[in-house]
Design an enzyme around this catalytic site. Structure first.
Site, PDB file in Angstrom:
ATOM      1  CG  ASP A  43      12.122 -14.809   0.482  1.00 26.68           C
ATOM      2  OD1 ASP A  43      12.906 -15.137   1.575  1.00 26.68           O
ATOM      3  OD2 ASP A  43      11.069 -15.268   0.037  1.00 26.68           O
ATOM      4  CE1 TYR A  48       7.482 -19.210  -3.207  1.00 25.29           C
ATOM      5  CE2 TYR A  48       8.985 -17.357  -3.374  1.00 25.29           C
ATOM      6  CZ  TYR A  48       8.082 -18.011  -2.455  1.00 25.29           C
ATOM      7  OH  TYR A  48       7.887 -17.987  -1.122  1.00 25.29           O
ATOM      8  CE  LYS A  73      11.091 -18.712   1.156  1.00 28.20           C
ATOM      9  NZ  LYS A  73      10.720 -18.010   0.011  1.00 28.20           N
ATOM     10  CG  HIS A 104       8.887 -23.244   0.679  1.00 26.81           C
ATOM     11  ND1 HIS A 104       8.960 -22.972  -0.410  1.00 26.81           N
ATOM     12  CD2 HIS A 104       8.033 -22.602   1.443  1.00 26.81           C
ATOM     13  CE1 HIS A 104       8.272 -21.831  -0.508  1.00 26.81           C
ATOM     14  NE2 HIS A 104       7.504 -21.559   0.344  1.00 26.81           N
TER      15      HIS A 104
HETATM   16  N1  LIG Z   1       7.697 -19.246   3.235  1.00 29.07           N
HETATM   17  C1  LIG Z   1       6.414 -19.095   2.658  1.00 29.07           C
HETATM   18  O1  LIG Z   1       5.551 -20.027   2.716  1.00 29.07           O
HETATM   19  C2  LIG Z   1       5.958 -17.950   2.029  1.00 29.07           C
HETATM   20  C3  LIG Z   1       4.616 -17.708   1.571  1.00 29.07           C
HETATM   21  C4  LIG Z   1       4.049 -16.602   0.816  1.00 29.07           C
HETATM   22  C5  LIG Z   1       5.104 -15.634   0.833  1.00 29.07           C
HETATM   23  N2  LIG Z   1       6.457 -15.790   1.001  1.00 29.07           N
HETATM   24  C6  LIG Z   1       7.557 -14.723   0.748  1.00 29.07           C
HETATM   25  O2  LIG Z   1       7.096 -13.504   1.176  1.00 29.07           O
HETATM   26  C7  LIG Z   1       7.015 -12.354   0.319  1.00 29.07           C
HETATM   27  C8  LIG Z   1       5.948 -11.491   0.593  1.00 29.07           C
HETATM   28  O3  LIG Z   1       4.922 -12.007   0.745  1.00 29.07           O
HETATM   29  P1  LIG Z   1       3.555 -12.125  -0.292  1.00 29.07           P
HETATM   30  O4  LIG Z   1       4.064 -11.644  -1.798  1.00 29.07           O
HETATM   31  O5  LIG Z   1       2.995 -13.507  -0.178  1.00 29.07           O
HETATM   32  O6  LIG Z   1       2.668 -10.838   0.028  1.00 29.07           O
HETATM   33  P2  LIG Z   1       2.644  -9.513   0.519  1.00 29.07           P
HETATM   34  O7  LIG Z   1       3.976  -8.859  -0.064  1.00 29.07           O
HETATM   35  O8  LIG Z   1       2.188  -9.357   1.799  1.00 29.07           O
HETATM   36  O9  LIG Z   1       1.293  -8.777  -0.542  1.00 29.07           O
HETATM   37  C9  LIG Z   1       1.559  -8.828  -1.955  1.00 29.07           C
HETATM   38  C10 LIG Z   1       0.370  -8.057  -2.365  1.00 29.07           C
HETATM   39  O10 LIG Z   1       0.380  -6.776  -2.003  1.00 29.07           O
HETATM   40  C11 LIG Z   1       0.336  -5.897  -3.176  1.00 29.07           C
HETATM   41  N3  LIG Z   1       1.085  -4.924  -2.666  1.00 29.07           N
HETATM   42  C12 LIG Z   1       2.618  -4.584  -2.623  1.00 29.07           C
HETATM   43  N4  LIG Z   1       2.732  -3.376  -2.491  1.00 29.07           N
HETATM   44  C13 LIG Z   1       1.518  -2.645  -2.123  1.00 29.07           C
HETATM   45  C14 LIG Z   1       1.454  -1.320  -1.864  1.00 29.07           C
HETATM   46  N5  LIG Z   1       2.436  -0.356  -1.713  1.00 29.07           N
HETATM   47  N6  LIG Z   1       0.090  -0.963  -1.752  1.00 29.07           N
HETATM   48  C15 LIG Z   1      -0.776  -1.529  -2.248  1.00 29.07           C
HETATM   49  N7  LIG Z   1      -0.731  -2.952  -2.463  1.00 29.07           N
HETATM   50  C16 LIG Z   1       0.742  -3.478  -2.499  1.00 29.07           C
HETATM   51  C17 LIG Z   1       0.662  -6.692  -4.345  1.00 29.07           C
HETATM   52  O11 LIG Z   1       0.086  -6.269  -5.500  1.00 29.07           O
HETATM   53  P3  LIG Z   1       1.110  -6.062  -6.870  1.00 29.07           P
HETATM   54  O12 LIG Z   1       2.019  -6.999  -7.128  1.00 29.07           O
HETATM   55  O13 LIG Z   1      -0.062  -6.031  -8.009  1.00 29.07           O
HETATM   56  O14 LIG Z   1       1.624  -4.375  -6.662  1.00 29.07           O
HETATM   57  C18 LIG Z   1       0.337  -8.044  -3.896  1.00 29.07           C
HETATM   58  O15 LIG Z   1      -0.864  -8.175  -4.243  1.00 29.07           O
HETATM   59  C19 LIG Z   1       6.823 -13.368  -0.972  1.00 29.07           C
HETATM   60  O16 LIG Z   1       6.931 -12.502  -2.251  1.00 29.07           O
HETATM   61  C20 LIG Z   1       7.627 -14.624  -0.731  1.00 29.07           C
HETATM   62  O17 LIG Z   1       9.042 -14.069  -1.070  1.00 29.07           O
HETATM   63  C21 LIG Z   1       6.897 -16.882   1.591  1.00 29.07           C
END
Ligand SMILES: NC(=O)c1ccc[n+]([C@@H]2O[C@H](COP(=O)([O-])OP(=O)(O)OC[C@H]3O[C@@H](n4cnc5c(N)ncnc54)[C@H](OP(=O)(O)O)[C@@H]3O)[C@@H](O)[C@H]2O)c1
Length: 273
Positions: A43, A48, A73, A104
């Site tokens: 994704d 990004y 997106k 988005h």
């Molecule tokens: N449509 C939108 O507006 C929107 C907005 C935000 C996100 N997204 C999508 O959703 C995806 C996921 O959301 P997100 O990246 O915002 O947040 P997330 O996946 O909830 O959290 C990522 C955070 O969690 C940590 N983490 C990952 N695995 C872990 C584990 N096993 N144990 C402990 N900590 C862990 C990562 O640290 P490290 O990287 O340091 O390991 C990072 O700080 C995004 O990458 C993106 O593709 C979409």
């Protein structure tokens, strides 16, 4: 790997890998590692700035295109210009189609998301994206889209984690055949979700980590989910969630965590333009 059947007759791997805030300079390596670990659903988004790295990792992997599921997106300032925006994303990704293209944010102040949606319908018909959907659409945005178009989004990608579950949007989407994708599934590590005693107790009971328990909660709730990490060991950990199941009581206890608050960690969709 479990798949979810979408309302347009296609399927999507329920677990993927997100690349928000993955540094463009390191994206090729990080996505290559994710593909090695076994992820097949990536994704990304134009905003990004890392579509090129995703594309290089796909090309280097040698994995047949049909085994991969790639989402990108449309950014808010291109809502009047979606065909050119998608072509730019495809060029950067090195692909001739994506699997899923999303608006988005509704960016309601711009009042162009219906126009953008009509463009996505045409891009899907032209074969440049297999499925189309939206992100960050709340019930009023979905209601307007459904009243002005006959084409129902395949997914709505919304902020969703135990402290912020958006039940109104989830119920409305499900009533209309729209699947929910959870963004920020681990709460973006912005609140101590992984130290919550309900989560750690379930983790201990199953011999799994708190992150695995939270990912499992998303999967068992029927959400599509793609946690992000820069670290290979966490990629492995977050992918290793198919050899256990939360009990109904554990699932319900995690669902009940919303009442404890913590709330939204991202922006409110009505304020993003
Ligand atoms: N449509 C939108 O507006 C929107 C907005 C935000 C996100 N997204 C999508 O959703 C995806 C996921 O959301 P997100 O990246 O915002 O947040 P997330 O996946 O909830 O959290 C990522 C955070 O969690 C940590 N983490 C990952 N695995 C872990 C584990 N096993 N144990 C402990 N900590 C862990 C990562 O640290 P490290 O990287 O340091 O390991 C990072 O700080 C995004 O990458 C993106 O593709 C979409």
């Amino acid at each position: 790997m479990d798949s979810i059947a979408l309302n347009d007759g296609t399927t999507i791997p329920q677990l993927g890998f997100g690349v928000f805030k993955v540094d463009p300079a390191h994206t090729e390596r990080i996505v290559s590692e994710a593909l090695e670990v076994g992820y097949r659903h990536i994704d990304t988004a134009a905003i990004y700035g890392n579509e090129e790295g995703v594309g290089r990792a796909i090309a280097a992997s040698g994995i047949p295109r049909g085994e991969l599921y790639i989402t990108t997106k449309l950014w808010n300032d291109r809502q009047g210009d979606a065909p050119a925006a998608l072509r730019e994303s495809l060029d950067k990704l090195g692909l001739d189609r994506v699997d899923l293209y999303l608006i988005h944010w509704p960016a309601p102040a711009n009042d162009r998301y219906v126009e953008a949606w009509r463009s996505l319908v045409e891009l899907q018909a032209a074969g440049l994206t297999t499925s189309i959907g939206v992100a960050n659409f709340l019930v009023p945005h979905l209601e307007r889209l459904l009243s002005e178009s006959d084409v129902v989004p395949a997914v709505d990608q919304i902020e969703l984690h135990p402290a912020h579950q958006q039940p109104e949007t989830v119920v409305f989407a499900r009533e209309h055949g729209i699947h929910i994708e959870s963004w920020g599934p681990l709460g973006q590590a912005k609140y101590p979700l992984l130290e919550n005693p309900v989560i750690t107790a379930a983790a201990q009971a199953h011999g799994k980590s708190p992150a695995q328990v939270v990912i499992r909660w998303h999967l068992q709730s029927g959400f599509i989910v793609f946690p992000k990490t820069n670290h290979r060991e966490r990629m492995v950990e977050n992918f290793d969630v198919f050899d256990f199941a939360l009990t109904d009581a554990e699932q319900a206890a995690i669902t009940a965590l919303e009442a404890e608050g913590g709330g939204r960690v991202g922006s409110h969709p009505d304020t993003v333009n």
